[in-house]
Motif scaffolding. Structure first.
Motif, PDB file in Angstrom:
ATOM      1  N   PHE A 154       0.849  -1.182   0.000  1.00  0.00           N
ATOM      2  CA  PHE A 154       0.000   0.000   0.000  1.00  0.00           C
ATOM      3  C   PHE A 154       0.889   1.238   0.000  1.00  0.00           C
ATOM      4  O   PHE A 154       1.728   1.409   0.885  1.00  0.00           O
ATOM      5  CB  PHE A 154      -0.894  -0.033   1.244  1.00  0.00           C
ATOM      6  N   LYS A 197       0.477   4.221   0.831  1.00  0.00           N
ATOM      7  CA  LYS A 197       0.383   5.142   1.975  1.00  0.00           C
ATOM      8  C   LYS A 197       1.172   4.648   3.195  1.00  0.00           C
ATOM      9  O   LYS A 197       1.360   5.398   4.146  1.00  0.00           O
ATOM     10  CB  LYS A 197      -1.075   5.390   2.337  1.00  0.00           C
ATOM     11  N   CYS A 233      -3.135   1.069   6.898  1.00  0.00           N
ATOM     12  CA  CYS A 233      -4.384   0.387   6.539  1.00  0.00           C
ATOM     13  C   CYS A 233      -4.974  -0.225   7.804  1.00  0.00           C
ATOM     14  O   CYS A 233      -4.516  -1.271   8.276  1.00  0.00           O
ATOM     15  CB  CYS A 233      -4.108  -0.684   5.482  1.00  0.00           C
ATOM     16  N   ASN A 234      -5.983   0.434   8.354  1.00  0.00           N
ATOM     17  CA  ASN A 234      -6.605   0.002   9.603  1.00  0.00           C
ATOM     18  C   ASN A 234      -8.121  -0.037   9.438  1.00  0.00           C
ATOM     19  O   ASN A 234      -8.670   0.452   8.455  1.00  0.00           O
ATOM     20  CB  ASN A 234      -6.218   0.957  10.736  1.00  0.00           C
ATOM     21  N   LYS A 271     -11.721  -0.486   8.501  1.00  0.00           N
ATOM     22  CA  LYS A 271     -12.395  -0.988   7.286  1.00  0.00           C
ATOM     23  C   LYS A 271     -11.366  -1.362   6.218  1.00  0.00           C
ATOM     24  O   LYS A 271     -11.529  -2.349   5.506  1.00  0.00           O
ATOM     25  CB  LYS A 271     -13.366   0.067   6.763  1.00  0.00           C
ATOM     26  N   CYS A 272     -10.309  -0.577   6.125  1.00  0.00           N
ATOM     27  CA  CYS A 272      -9.255  -0.888   5.158  1.00  0.00           C
ATOM     28  C   CYS A 272      -8.693  -2.290   5.425  1.00  0.00           C
ATOM     29  O   CYS A 272      -8.540  -3.093   4.509  1.00  0.00           O
ATOM     30  CB  CYS A 272      -8.148   0.161   5.224  1.00  0.00           C
ATOM     31  N   ASN A 316     -10.922  -5.097   4.221  1.00  0.00           N
ATOM     32  CA  ASN A 316     -10.849  -5.327   2.776  1.00  0.00           C
ATOM     33  C   ASN A 316      -9.472  -5.811   2.331  1.00  0.00           C
ATOM     34  O   ASN A 316      -9.356  -6.496   1.320  1.00  0.00           O
ATOM     35  CB  ASN A 316     -11.224  -4.056   2.017  1.00  0.00           C
ATOM     36  N   TRP A 317      -8.454  -5.403   3.060  1.00  0.00           N
ATOM     37  CA  TRP A 317      -7.067  -5.747   2.740  1.00  0.00           C
ATOM     38  C   TRP A 317      -6.457  -6.402   3.982  1.00  0.00           C
ATOM     39  O   TRP A 317      -5.691  -5.774   4.717  1.00  0.00           O
ATOM     40  CB  TRP A 317      -6.280  -4.496   2.359  1.00  0.00           C
ATOM     41  N   TYR A 357      -0.299  -7.410   2.496  1.00  0.00           N
ATOM     42  CA  TYR A 357      -1.724  -7.648   2.647  1.00  0.00           C
ATOM     43  C   TYR A 357      -2.214  -8.604   1.558  1.00  0.00           C
ATOM     44  O   TYR A 357      -1.627  -8.671   0.484  1.00  0.00           O
ATOM     45  CB  TYR A 357      -2.512  -6.341   2.457  1.00  0.00           C
ATOM     46  N   MET A 383      -7.443   1.953  -5.912  1.00  0.00           N
ATOM     47  CA  MET A 383      -7.270   3.279  -5.295  1.00  0.00           C
ATOM     48  C   MET A 383      -6.261   4.117  -6.073  1.00  0.00           C
ATOM     49  O   MET A 383      -5.267   4.591  -5.517  1.00  0.00           O
ATOM     50  CB  MET A 383      -6.868   3.166  -3.825  1.00  0.00           C
ATOM     51  N   TRP A 395      -2.512   0.499  -4.424  1.00  0.00           N
ATOM     52  CA  TRP A 395      -2.301  -0.913  -4.111  1.00  0.00           C
ATOM     53  C   TRP A 395      -1.568  -1.573  -5.279  1.00  0.00           C
ATOM     54  O   TRP A 395      -2.008  -1.485  -6.414  1.00  0.00           O
ATOM     55  CB  TRP A 395      -3.624  -1.633  -3.850  1.00  0.00           C
TER      56      TRP A 395
END
Length: 126
Positions: free
Chosen positions: A47, A49, A57-58, A60-61, A64-65, A100, A117, A121
């Motif tokens: 990712f 970011k 990535c926390n 909901k992210c 999904n991941w 992920y 995104m 990703w």
């Protein structure tokens, strides 16, 4: 006890003591068709970011991941490291990039998350 039976016992004892260390020496993922995959063959992603070994990535992210989970007994080796997440779980990283899977990948080899995104990703490559 003869020298040879002592040597054999010492050798066997050494082998038994080495086994737990060998269990942790295995890498958490492998390369298949030029990309990193978990041990079920599911494609791994990075990712954009994320920075400096920190997952961004926390919540909901992470639903999904899903992060490539590490256990408290896992230790980094070579290009592999274990990072702590905001939810206090442990995650594997490769070259300091957290890894992920993607919830929409349904079978081994799927790469449906690549480029999501606006390209944030990416399929993880060695």
């Amino acid at each position: 006890m003869s020298y040879s039976s002592f040597s054999l016992k010492a050798l066997l004892l050494g082998a038994v003591l080495a086994l737990p260390g060998l269990a942790f020496a295995a890498e958490p993922a492998m390369v298949k068709n030029g990309v990193l995959v978990d041990h079920q063959g599911m494609t791994l992603y990075t990712f954009a970011k994320d920075a400096d070994g920190k997952s961004m990535c926390n919540d909901k992210c992470a639903t999904n991941w899903p992060p490539l989970k590490a256990e408290s007994t896992d230790k980094g080796v070579g290009k592999w490291s274990v990072i702590s997440r905001d939810d206090e779980q442990l995650q594997w990283a490769y070259k300091n990039k957290p890894l992920y899977t993607f919830i929409m990948d349904k079978k081994a080899g799927d790469r449906t998350g690549d480029g999501k995104m606006d390209g944030a990703w990416k399929v993880a490559k060695p």
